[in-house]
Design a protein around this motif. Structure first.
Motif, PDB file in Angstrom:
ATOM      1  N   GLU A 124       1.110  -1.242   0.049  1.00 16.65           N
ATOM      2  CA  GLU A 124      -0.243  -0.280  -0.129  1.00 16.65           C
ATOM      3  C   GLU A 124       0.374   1.364   0.640  1.00 16.65           C
ATOM      4  O   GLU A 124       0.415   2.327  -0.318  1.00 16.65           O
ATOM      5  CB  GLU A 124      -0.858  -0.020   0.995  1.00 16.65           C
ATOM      6  CG  GLU A 124      -2.148  -1.033   0.835  1.00 16.65           C
ATOM      7  CD  GLU A 124      -1.738  -2.743   1.368  1.00 16.65           C
ATOM      8  OE1 GLU A 124      -2.898  -3.514   2.538  1.00 16.65           O
ATOM      9  OE2 GLU A 124      -0.466  -3.041   1.578  1.00 16.65           O
ATOM     10  N   GLU A 125       2.231   1.012   0.107  1.00 14.75           N
ATOM     11  CA  GLU A 125       2.460   2.537   0.204  1.00 14.75           C
ATOM     12  C   GLU A 125       3.907   2.163  -0.505  1.00 14.75           C
ATOM     13  O   GLU A 125       4.345   2.888  -1.653  1.00 14.75           O
ATOM     14  CB  GLU A 125       3.974   2.552   2.249  1.00 14.75           C
ATOM     15  CG  GLU A 125       2.669   3.141   3.070  1.00 14.75           C
ATOM     16  CD  GLU A 125       3.307   3.075   4.060  1.00 14.75           C
ATOM     17  OE1 GLU A 125       4.395   2.584   4.407  1.00 14.75           O
ATOM     18  OE2 GLU A 125       2.508   3.376   5.376  1.00 14.75           O
ATOM     19  N   SER A 126       4.212   0.961  -0.705  1.00 14.33           N
ATOM     20  CA  SER A 126       5.801   0.928  -1.405  1.00 14.33           C
ATOM     21  C   SER A 126       5.147   0.737  -3.423  1.00 14.33           C
ATOM     22  O   SER A 126       5.489   1.507  -4.051  1.00 14.33           O
ATOM     23  CB  SER A 126       6.374  -0.862  -1.430  1.00 14.33           C
ATOM     24  OG  SER A 126       6.455  -1.064   0.140  1.00 14.33           O
ATOM     25  N   LEU A 127       3.949   0.276  -3.419  1.00 10.81           N
ATOM     26  CA  LEU A 127       3.263   0.553  -4.711  1.00 10.81           C
ATOM     27  C   LEU A 127       3.435   2.233  -5.282  1.00 10.81           C
ATOM     28  O   LEU A 127       3.470   2.359  -6.845  1.00 10.81           O
ATOM     29  CB  LEU A 127       2.105  -0.853  -5.238  1.00 10.81           C
ATOM     30  CG  LEU A 127       2.482  -0.427  -6.498  1.00 10.81           C
ATOM     31  CD1 LEU A 127       3.154  -0.898  -7.604  1.00 10.81           C
ATOM     32  CD2 LEU A 127       0.913  -1.169  -7.402  1.00 10.81           C
ATOM     33  N   PRO A 128       2.750   2.558  -4.170  1.00  5.93           N
ATOM     34  CA  PRO A 128       2.810   3.833  -4.854  1.00  5.93           C
ATOM     35  C   PRO A 128       3.806   4.708  -5.287  1.00  5.93           C
ATOM     36  O   PRO A 128       4.113   5.603  -5.832  1.00  5.93           O
ATOM     37  CB  PRO A 128       1.776   4.453  -4.229  1.00  5.93           C
ATOM     38  CG  PRO A 128       0.516   4.062  -3.086  1.00  5.93           C
ATOM     39  CD  PRO A 128       1.441   2.664  -3.162  1.00  5.93           C
ATOM     40  N   GLY A 145      10.966   1.585   0.106  1.00 10.31           N
ATOM     41  CA  GLY A 145      11.327   0.732   1.089  1.00 10.31           C
ATOM     42  C   GLY A 145      10.602  -0.634   0.622  1.00 10.31           C
ATOM     43  O   GLY A 145       9.853  -0.523   0.333  1.00 10.31           O
ATOM     44  N   GLY A 146      10.893  -2.319   1.614  1.00  8.68           N
ATOM     45  CA  GLY A 146      10.441  -2.907   0.460  1.00  8.68           C
ATOM     46  C   GLY A 146      10.097  -3.086  -1.204  1.00  8.68           C
ATOM     47  O   GLY A 146       9.252  -4.253  -1.361  1.00  8.68           O
ATOM     48  N   LEU A 147      11.247  -2.964  -2.499  1.00  6.64           N
ATOM     49  CA  LEU A 147      11.473  -3.046  -3.341  1.00  6.64           C
ATOM     50  C   LEU A 147      12.431  -3.836  -3.282  1.00  6.64           C
ATOM     51  O   LEU A 147      13.274  -3.337  -2.790  1.00  6.64           O
ATOM     52  CB  LEU A 147      11.285  -1.948  -4.056  1.00  6.64           C
ATOM     53  CG  LEU A 147      11.122  -1.763  -5.413  1.00  6.64           C
ATOM     54  CD1 LEU A 147       9.884  -2.256  -5.735  1.00  6.64           C
ATOM     55  CD2 LEU A 147      10.979  -0.040  -5.783  1.00  6.64           C
ATOM     56  N   SER A 148      12.456  -5.043  -4.556  1.00  9.44           N
ATOM     57  CA  SER A 148      13.476  -5.427  -5.093  1.00  9.44           C
ATOM     58  C   SER A 148      13.599  -5.415  -6.289  1.00  9.44           C
ATOM     59  O   SER A 148      12.290  -5.305  -7.278  1.00  9.44           O
ATOM     60  CB  SER A 148      13.423  -7.218  -4.539  1.00  9.44           C
ATOM     61  OG  SER A 148      13.417  -7.087  -3.366  1.00  9.44           O
TER      62      SER A 148
END
Length: 503
Positions: A124-128, A145-148
């Motif tokens: 919900e935060e990483s994709l936007p 954050g949370g992205l590879s």
């Protein structure tokens, strides 16, 4: 990109149209994306030609990226198919995988040429943030954050992102699904059962659990006002008459649960949820009064094993005696316990399995209405566990029947092989012999014929009574081997399998 980003969200086909439920993860993502841009959803459980529906959407509308929700098991093949089709038709379209599979097997997901980004955990935060970065000239994603992601052929893992429930005032955009009423389905709970998720995550850290690997032992409950608003819409706006909660563990600490139970008691919608035996045993009588008034029909409880040593090894946090106690407690309060067990562990495989079968028989004596779900124990690879838990406990290496180390797939395509689909679905394991596999299947056949599930609305009552009578002598005498007459009868009656089809 000077315009607001537009994201296509895809839920690859994983079930039949009749079993389709709200794609809640994509609805939450859409609500988050729409704060700064726009989004559209293609649900492969409704749009059966998910590849065609996805390509038509991209052809008729400008999108800046496609986000695909991917779970291991039967969803792998359609996830790959839709990703490959996008890459072939629209080679420059960024493709983002999110959900359980890329969280647990991030490097495997990014080994595919048709996956550009993988979001680990919540999106919900990483994709936007990713969508915003893709619109900037430098397209710098290194601080999300949370992205590879991939950089010059190498996979880069950004630091993890802290768990968050997000905005408690979020309203799910059901209108993006067309007519949301088509997701209401007849179940044993009611004629129009709706799926809903109130809490996210689970504060327990079971080593075998994908939820623990994804959320790292954290959970967040909704405000009571939000739960009442959401359920009131489902009941009065859509006409739902019952609720299937997808919460990973609905019952948490009692003081936090009471406001939510008061909402459920007010709405009186029959409901089903996941629960833990210790949480239910710790509820006070006043809370059980609310549970009864709320019309809880069934609680899915992970019993896992009758072995205290195994429960400790997998960090379950419960004891076998609590499983027996909760079966009796549920009987007194009119709640059906749906108890799941994991048989055939890598060590003491046959012994633990037979012990579990005897324990199940004991449970059925205590509460004959107990529903029993039998899975094969298929632990997560060490690298798939949450970063907090990796390397903390030295466990014996997983070996196959020949004593060779189990090598997990290195590509998404390998995960579509039947043996790995079965592994992901807890239906088979490399250390399981043909004889034990057959014995487990035969036991389950006798058990489910002797005690047909209340969730089966398709089979006529007379047929279920007949099967139960046919199986009674086998169950009574522990004659599980080769129940040919039950297998033959099952071809005609086709009892529902909750572990396969859910509600």
């Amino acid at each position: 990109m000077t315009h607001a980003p537009n994201t296509l969200l895809v839920n690859p086909t994983i079930t039949s149209r009749g079993s389709a439920r709200f794609p809640l993860s994509l609805l939450h993502l859409a609500a988050a994306l729409d704060r700064t841009g726009t989004s559209r959803i293609v649900d492969g459980n409704i749009d059966r030609d998910v590849v065609g529906a996805t390509l038509r959407a991209i052809e008729t509308e400008r999108f800046d990226a496609v986000g695909i929700s991917v779970m291991g098991g039967p969803q792998m093949a359609p996830s790959i198919a839709v990703s490959k089709a996008i890459r072939e038709r629209f080679p420059h379209m960024p493709i983002v995988w999110g959900g359980y599979f890329p969280t647990l097997y991030t490097d495997t997901a990014l080994s595919a040429p048709y996956v550009d980004y993988a979001i680990r955990g919540q999106g919900e935060e990483s994709l936007p943030e990713l969508m915003a970065a893709l619109g900037r000239p430098d397209r710098d994603v290194s601080r999300i954050g949370g992205l590879s992601w991939k950089h010059d052929g190498d996979v880069v893992h950004n630091p993890g992102r802290r768990f968050s429930l997000g905005d408690s005032g979020i309203v799910l955009p059901y209108g993006k699904l067309g007519d949301p009423r088509r997701y209401l389905a007849p179940t044993f709970l009611g004629r129009r059962t709706a799926a809903h998720q109130a809490a996210i995550g689970c504060r327990f850290r079971c080593t075998f659990c994908g939820v623990a690997a994804m959320f790292g032992g954290t959970t967040a409950l909704p405000a009571a006002v939000r739960l009442e608003r959401d359920l009131s819409y489902l009941k009065h706006g859509l006409g739902a008459d019952s609720i299937q909660f997808f919460d990973h563990n609905f019952f948490d600490r009692e003081e936090d649960m009471v406001p939510l139970l008061e909402v459920m008691a007010k709405l009186e919608l029959p409901w089903w949820c996941y629960a833990r035996s210790d949480a239910l045993l710790n509820l006070s009588e006043s809370s059980w009064k609310l549970v009864r008034k709320s019309r809880l029909r069934m609680a899915y409880i992970g019993a896992e094993s009758p072995s205290g040593a195994m429960l400790k090894e997998i960090r379950k946090g419960t004891r076998p005696d609590q499983t027996l106690e909760v079966a009796e407690l549920c009987r007194r309060h009119g709640v059906i316990p749906e108890l799941s067990f994991m048989v055939a562990p890598p060590q003491n495989t046959e012994e633990e399995t037979l012990h579990t079968f005897e324990f199940i028989r004991e449970l059925k004596k205590i509460n004959p209405q107990s529903e029993i779900i039998v899975y094969i124990y298929t632990p997560l690879p060490e690298g798939s566990k949450h970063e907090k838990d990796r390397g903390k406990r030295a466990s014996a290496p997983l070996l196959d029947l020949d004593g060779e180390p189990v090598i997990f797939p290195a590509t998404p395509e390998e995960w579509t092989q039947k043996r790995w689909v079965d592994y992901a679905c807890h239906a088979d394991a490399p250390w399981l012999s043909d004889d034990l596999r057959r014995y487990i299947q035969d036991f389950v056949t006798v058990l489910r014929c002797r005690f047909p599930t209340v969730q089966d609305l398709r089979s006529p009552p007379w047929a279920k009574r007949g099967l139960s009578a046919m199986a009674s002598w086998r169950y009574r005498g522990r004659k599980y081997d080769k129940p040919w007459e039950l297998n033959l009868a099952n071809r005609l009656v086709r009892l529902r399998l909750p572990q396969v089809s859910g509600l």
